[in-house]
Design a protein around this motif. Structure first.
Motif, PDB file in Angstrom:
ATOM      1  N   GLY B 134       0.825  -1.204   0.000  1.00 58.61           N
ATOM      2  CA  GLY B 134       0.000   0.000   0.000  1.00 58.61           C
ATOM      3  C   GLY B 134       0.859   1.254   0.000  1.00 58.61           C
ATOM      4  N   ALA B 135       1.956   1.209   0.754  1.00 55.67           N
ATOM      5  CA  ALA B 135       2.843   2.364   0.803  1.00 55.67           C
ATOM      6  C   ALA B 135       3.485   2.614  -0.560  1.00 55.67           C
ATOM      7  N   VAL B 136       3.767   1.528  -1.306  1.00 56.28           N
ATOM      8  CA  VAL B 136       4.312   1.679  -2.661  1.00 56.28           C
ATOM      9  C   VAL B 136       3.339   2.453  -3.529  1.00 56.28           C
ATOM     10  N   VAL B 137       2.058   2.107  -3.412  1.00 54.38           N
ATOM     11  CA  VAL B 137       1.042   2.806  -4.203  1.00 54.38           C
ATOM     12  C   VAL B 137       1.031   4.284  -3.830  1.00 54.38           C
ATOM     13  N   GLY B 138       1.068   4.557  -2.528  1.00 58.49           N
ATOM     14  CA  GLY B 138       1.064   5.948  -2.075  1.00 58.49           C
ATOM     15  C   GLY B 138       2.252   6.711  -2.631  1.00 58.49           C
ATOM     16  N   LYS B 139       3.409   6.059  -2.581  1.00 53.55           N
ATOM     17  CA  LYS B 139       4.623   6.718  -3.073  1.00 53.55           C
ATOM     18  C   LYS B 139       4.526   6.941  -4.576  1.00 53.55           C
ATOM     19  N   TYR B 140       3.944   5.979  -5.257  1.00 54.48           N
ATOM     20  CA  TYR B 140       3.782   6.105  -6.708  1.00 54.48           C
ATOM     21  C   TYR B 140       2.906   7.314  -7.034  1.00 54.48           C
ATOM     22  N   ILE B 141       1.838   7.494  -6.254  1.00 54.45           N
ATOM     23  CA  ILE B 141       0.962   8.639  -6.501  1.00 54.45           C
ATOM     24  C   ILE B 141       1.714   9.945  -6.230  1.00 54.45           C
ATOM     25  N   GLN B 142       2.520   9.929  -5.173  1.00 57.14           N
ATOM     26  CA  GLN B 142       3.208  11.170  -4.805  1.00 57.14           C
ATOM     27  C   GLN B 142       4.381  11.498  -5.721  1.00 57.14           C
ATOM     28  N   GLY B 143       5.004  10.487  -6.297  1.00 53.88           N
ATOM     29  CA  GLY B 143       6.121  10.732  -7.201  1.00 53.88           C
ATOM     30  C   GLY B 143       7.467  10.549  -6.521  1.00 53.88           C
ATOM     31  N   PHE B 144       8.508  10.484  -7.344  1.00 52.47           N
ATOM     32  CA  PHE B 144       9.856  10.186  -6.858  1.00 52.47           C
ATOM     33  C   PHE B 144      10.809  11.325  -7.181  1.00 52.47           C
ATOM     34  N   GLU B 145      11.731  11.542  -6.255  1.00 48.79           N
ATOM     35  CA  GLU B 145      12.719  12.596  -6.467  1.00 48.79           C
ATOM     36  C   GLU B 145      13.886  12.025  -7.260  1.00 48.79           C
ATOM     37  N   ASN B 148      18.471  12.890 -13.469  1.00 51.02           N
ATOM     38  CA  ASN B 148      19.021  12.079 -14.564  1.00 51.02           C
ATOM     39  C   ASN B 148      18.660  10.599 -14.420  1.00 51.02           C
ATOM     40  N   GLY B 149      17.441  10.344 -14.038  1.00 56.92           N
ATOM     41  CA  GLY B 149      16.998   8.952 -13.971  1.00 56.92           C
ATOM     42  C   GLY B 149      17.547   8.182 -12.800  1.00 56.92           C
ATOM     43  N   VAL B 150      18.064   8.892 -11.781  1.00 59.63           N
ATOM     44  CA  VAL B 150      18.579   8.206 -10.604  1.00 59.63           C
ATOM     45  C   VAL B 150      17.857   8.743  -9.375  1.00 59.63           C
ATOM     46  N   SER B 278      -5.401   7.971 -14.103  1.00 58.47           N
ATOM     47  CA  SER B 278      -5.008   9.262 -13.549  1.00 58.47           C
ATOM     48  C   SER B 278      -3.546   9.577 -13.814  1.00 58.47           C
ATOM     49  N   LYS B 279      -2.720   8.544 -13.862  1.00 57.02           N
ATOM     50  CA  LYS B 279      -1.285   8.760 -13.979  1.00 57.02           C
ATOM     51  C   LYS B 279      -0.773   8.579 -15.405  1.00 57.02           C
ATOM     52  N   TRP B 280      -1.500   7.885 -16.232  1.00 55.65           N
ATOM     53  CA  TRP B 280      -1.046   7.527 -17.568  1.00 55.65           C
ATOM     54  C   TRP B 280      -0.510   8.725 -18.328  1.00 55.65           C
ATOM     55  N   PRO B 281       0.563   8.640 -19.094  1.00 57.11           N
ATOM     56  CA  PRO B 281       1.443   7.474 -19.245  1.00 57.11           C
ATOM     57  C   PRO B 281       2.669   7.548 -18.332  1.00 57.11           C
ATOM     58  N   MET B 282       2.528   8.224 -17.197  1.00 58.69           N
ATOM     59  CA  MET B 282       3.668   8.347 -16.283  1.00 58.69           C
ATOM     60  C   MET B 282       3.930   6.996 -15.601  1.00 58.69           C
ATOM     61  N   ILE B 283       5.159   6.546 -15.659  1.00 61.71           N
ATOM     62  CA  ILE B 283       5.464   5.285 -15.000  1.00 61.71           C
ATOM     63  C   ILE B 283       6.427   5.519 -13.837  1.00 61.71           C
ATOM     64  N   VAL B 284       7.249   6.574 -13.933  1.00 60.80           N
ATOM     65  CA  VAL B 284       8.026   7.017 -12.783  1.00 60.80           C
ATOM     66  C   VAL B 284       7.658   8.485 -12.568  1.00 60.80           C
ATOM     67  N   PRO B 285       6.530   8.728 -11.898  1.00 62.60           N
ATOM     68  CA  PRO B 285       6.099  10.109 -11.744  1.00 62.60           C
ATOM     69  C   PRO B 285       7.093  10.883 -10.875  1.00 62.60           C
ATOM     70  N   PRO B 286       7.244  12.166 -11.056  1.00 63.98           N
ATOM     71  CA  PRO B 286       6.469  12.979 -11.996  1.00 63.98           C
ATOM     72  C   PRO B 286       7.163  13.160 -13.340  1.00 63.98           C
ATOM     73  N   ASP B 287       8.327  12.536 -13.567  1.00 67.00           N
ATOM     74  CA  ASP B 287       9.121  12.945 -14.727  1.00 67.00           C
ATOM     75  C   ASP B 287       9.121  12.001 -15.923  1.00 67.00           C
ATOM     76  N   TYR B 288       8.899  10.713 -15.694  1.00 67.04           N
ATOM     77  CA  TYR B 288       9.164   9.777 -16.792  1.00 67.04           C
ATOM     78  C   TYR B 288       7.926   8.995 -17.234  1.00 67.04           C
ATOM     79  N   THR B 289       7.771   8.918 -18.556  1.00 66.80           N
ATOM     80  CA  THR B 289       6.659   8.156 -19.130  1.00 66.80           C
ATOM     81  C   THR B 289       7.123   6.731 -19.423  1.00 66.80           C
ATOM     82  N   ILE B 290       6.197   5.900 -19.877  1.00 69.65           N
ATOM     83  CA  ILE B 290       6.585   4.518 -20.188  1.00 69.65           C
ATOM     84  C   ILE B 290       7.638   4.478 -21.288  1.00 69.65           C
ATOM     85  N   TRP B 291       7.612   5.471 -22.184  1.00 73.00           N
ATOM     86  CA  TRP B 291       8.598   5.434 -23.269  1.00 73.00           C
ATOM     87  C   TRP B 291       9.975   5.876 -22.781  1.00 73.00           C
TER      88      TRP B 291
END
Lengths: 470, 336
Positions: B134-145, B148-150, B278-291
């Motif tokens: 559940g916490a993973v989902v929450g973090k996914y909604i909030q996004g990652f800092e 350069n992809g790290v 709601s998030k599509w196509p963000m896969i690593v929000p807020p910066d990166y899409t699936i592509w």
């Protein structure tokens, strides 16, 4: 003291992989043995083969279950502790590891259930077929994992663009230069491990006089196999060494404890490598032997560790000693196999208590040898994660702190400690109460019971099954 | 190779895998969460027997998803796992203990202390794994800092009030899946217990669902735009979720057996779809899409062949094992 996330991550990975590795090494060999037992039973209809197959299938089930549990943790470690490595090499490592998972699933879905629970429910031929498929499946899994591992030692078929590996040739990458040797060495190690465990357990059963007929067959069979395989393994190891000489000369130099490149190098039996001083403090060796082994010439040139700058050298003492441990145990295994051949006259392998006791003790040696060999090859690669292309320091997760790495290291040690204790405790119970008439009468599961590996054993965890009334 | 959008195909496959995992492992984790509150040891036997044949098949979806992510979207793998470092460890430790407890609880017959120990391993393992998910989902909604992809954040960034809420939300949601599953699989006083527990859990889920729905657009501008912007049509998903909740309530009142479980599955399905949309196509929000996160096309294609070959078998096996073990689980049955 500052906690080093890199060192702790390496320790953690080494710990988890070592823990995991002992189960597949055992189950790969055992799967083939079970298939052979099924085939023998199918051909001769001698129920002794069937009794052996039943026992070893149970042992297989428990060991397999342990391997799966510990493997899941391992697959996540690439991401948690080695995120830069994961990201850079995912184009190659991702598909390979996935193919391993996919193969394992496929086999579990299709055949493992039939092997574990099919006795008396499917035709004997189908049961045999399932056993063979499970055995083949373990090899396909080994194929993928060892290809991925070998590629990290001898990368091929890739180019690096902006820090990311891209595959230019799948065949070159998968069948990279050290792969055939590593696969052969590992596969044989699996057979030898299975062989010594079965021989050791059979020897114990013979010592206490349980199911003598079946266990004599098992013991004799194992000893013949070990007689052939243990010397062959030494030969395969030698070929693997030559391959290492060609592609990872520094690792080989560390294995030999040879600091300076020289001709006519001795094989060191004992040495005290001093990394700080960049030399051995003390050494006893057989003159010219290393050159002779490695180049097949008395005066052949053997590379030295000093060819690599100090920061690109592996931990020499560790590599040197684990290698000797592996080789020493290897020779011990050959010796025991030869003694077995000698004692065959007059059937003394079944009666010599001393020999049977020795076999009992020997059943742990292949595990130690495999772990030692694994440490040799993996530490020998240091500081490279992908040889010559990416170092450990470049591959580790940048955001990882020493505290986090220590926390999870201790955590995994605790988790695996409990699991390993429970698992081996249970495994020894399965063996202790195995091969008894009484247990076979207790047909526990009907067709609608769970099809989990461990369900294949009905041995209880805590009470004594010889006293339980079922 | 340009004929197909491989990243899109992989996003669908992995999305499907994660959904299968949540729907299928959800109820067996839920039973673990409910375990300490069960009326008696017989009820615990029934609960465990009802999932013992299928739980590990359920967890294979997690492994398939993990391996697939590394192969198809390595960026996700290399950002999520470091960011959720401690959480991932807790989840794995939970799953390991729980898996072994499944095996050894049944084999501990006489010694009650042993059995209690495996009971505890099962319930704690399940609860911790569920919370971490559940916490993973929450973090996914909030996004990652990221830079350069790290991932560049700290060890406990994932533990925010919001992710704690989603963690507890999933725990309660899974518990609800557990009770409705138990309604389907049990009878007598165990079933009555499950019936009694369902409405309060449902209310708790509704409350948390409401809080998260209000909170999410506030912490997340993209979601805000999407919900209150041009694509207002996605309101149909929360509407369907609420409808499912109502069906759960209604069918429990009528003492239906299959419907509550199905409606709870629907609840999870529509919430999941709502999240994806709601998030599509963000896969690593807020910066990166699936592509952005995709691996090289030749790698995606190489694995796709194998996965398309195996997927039908895995699905077939899944359906088969649920079919074989259909029907009620009774006290004293199952395996000993």
């Amino acid at each position: 003291m500052e906690l080093d996330p890199l060192l702790l991550s390496r320790l953690q990975f080494a710990f988890v992989v070592s823990f995991h590795a002992i189960f597949p090494v055992f189950t790969i060999g055992l799967a083939s043995y079970i298939a052979v037992l099924h085939a023998l039973f199918y051909k001769t209809a001698n129920p002794a083969w069937d009794r052996l197959a039943q026992l070893w299938t149970k042992v297989f089930a428990v060991a397999f279950g342990m391997g799966v549990v510990s493997g899941i943790v391992m697959s996540f470690q690439f991401g948690t502790n080695w995120s830069n490595f994961s990201q850079s090499t995912a184009n190659f490592m991702g598909p390979l590891l996935s193919y391993e998972v996919v193969t394992a699933f496929f086999l579990e879905a299709a055949f493992l259930g039939v092997l574990l629970f099919g006795r008396g429910r499917v035709p004997q031929g189908v049961h045999l077929f399932a056993a063979i498929m499970v055995a083949i499946g373990t090899f396909i899994s080994t194929f993928w994992i060892l290809s991925a591992n070998s590629w990290m030692h001898t990368p091929a078929g890739v180019e690096v663009i902006n820090g990311v590996f891209r595959v230019t040739s799948w065949t070159e990458a998968i069948f990279n230069p050290s792969f055939p040797y590593r696969l052969a060495h590992m596969a044989m190690a699996s057979f030898i491990t299975g062989g010594f465990v079965v021989a050791g357990v059979s020897a114990w059963y013979l010592l206490i006089g349980r199911d003598v007929e079946a266990n004599r067959k098992a013991l004799s069979m194992c000893l013949w196999m070990l007689l052939v395989l243990t010397p062959t393994q030494a030969l395969v190891g030698d070929f693997h060494g030559l391959n290492t000489l060609e592609y990872q000369p520094t690792k080989l130099a560390a294995m030999e404890g040879n600091w300076e490149t020289r001709e006519g190098a001795p094989f060191l039996l004992f040495a005290w490598p001093d990394q700080a001083a960049q030399q051995n403090r003390f050494e006893i060796g057989i003159p010219y032997a290393a050159s002779l082994i490695l180049t097949h010439e008395l005066h052949g040139e053997v590379p030295g560790i000093l060819e690599a700058p100090p920061e690109e050298q592996p931990p020499v003492a560790l590599v040197f000693w684990t290698f000797r441990l592996m080789v020493g145990l290897g020779f011990l295994m050959i010796a025991v196999s030869l003694v077995g051949l000698y004692l065959r006259r007059g059937g003394r392998i079944y009666h010599s208590r001393r020999f049977l006791q020795t076999l009992r003790l020997m059943s742990v040696t292949p595990f130690i040898a495999v772990l030692a060999g694994w440490i040799t090859t993996e530490s020998g690669r240091a500081p490279w994660l992908v040889y010559g292309m990416m170092t450990h320091a470049e591959g580790v997760t940048p955001s990882l702190t020493g505290g986090m790495a220590l926390f999870t290291l201790l955590g995994y040690v605790a988790v695996y400690g409990v699991i390993f204790y429970a698992g081996t405790y249970y495994l020894t119970r399965v063996i202790r109460y195995g091969m008894q008439q009484k247990e076979e009468e207790k047909l526990v599961d009907d067709f609608e019971t769970p099809k989990r590996p461990w369900s294949a054993t009905s041995t209880p965890f805590d009470d004594d099954p010889t006293k339980a009334e079922g | 190779m340009e004929m197909f959008d491989l990243s899109l195909i992989w996003a669908l496959i992995i999305g499907f895998g994660i959904m299968m995992y949540v729907l299928m492992d959800g109820f067996d984790l839920g039973l673990g969460i409910l375990f300490p509150f069960a009326p008696d040891e017989d009820a615990r036997d029934v609960m465990m027997n009802s999932v013992a044949p299928v739980w590990d098949g359920n967890e294979t979806w997690l492994v398939l998803g993990g391996a697939g992510l590394l192969a198809a979207f390595p960026l996700v793998y290399s950002v999520f796992l470091p960011a959720l470092y401690i959480g991932v460890f807790l989840m794995l430790a939970g799953l390991v203990f729980r898996g072994v407890a499944f095996e050894l609880r049944f084999k501990s017959r006489r010694d009650r202390r042993n059995r209690r120990m495996w009971n505890r391993a099962f319930s704690w393992g399940s609860a911790i794994a569920a919370f971490a998910q559940g916490a993973v989902v929450g973090k996914y909604i909030q996004g990652f800092e990221t830079q350069n992809g790290v991932f560049v954040g700290g060890a406990f960034d994932w533990l925010t009030p919001f992710s704690i809420l989603t963690g507890i939300g999933i725990m309660i949601g899974y518990a609800l899946l557990g009770t409705t599953w138990l309604i389907l699989k049990s009878e007598g006083y165990i079933q009555a217990w499950a019936y009694k527990l369902t409405p309060p859990l449902l209310v708790a889920v509704l409350v948390i669902f409401a809080i998260i729905s209000i909170w999410t657009p506030l912490v997340n501008p993209l979601v805000w735009d999407r919900w209150f912007g041009i694509i207002g049509i996605i309101w149909i998903l929360p509407a369907l979720t609420l409808l499912c909740m109502f069906v759960v309530y209604w069918s429990v009142k009528r003492r239906r057996e299959l419907m509550p479980f199905m409606a709870t599955l629907g609840m999870f399905l529509f919430t999941y779809l709502g999240l994806v949309v709601s998030k599509w196509p963000m896969i690593v929000p807020p910066d990166y899409t699936i592509w952005d996160a995709a691996s090289a096309p030749e790698s995606q294609l190489f694995l796709l062949i194998g996965v398309l070959f195996v997927l039908p078998f895995v699905l077939g096996y899944t359906f088969w094992s649920y079919w074989v073990f259909r029907g009620k689980v009774r006290v004293g049955e199952g395996y000993h």
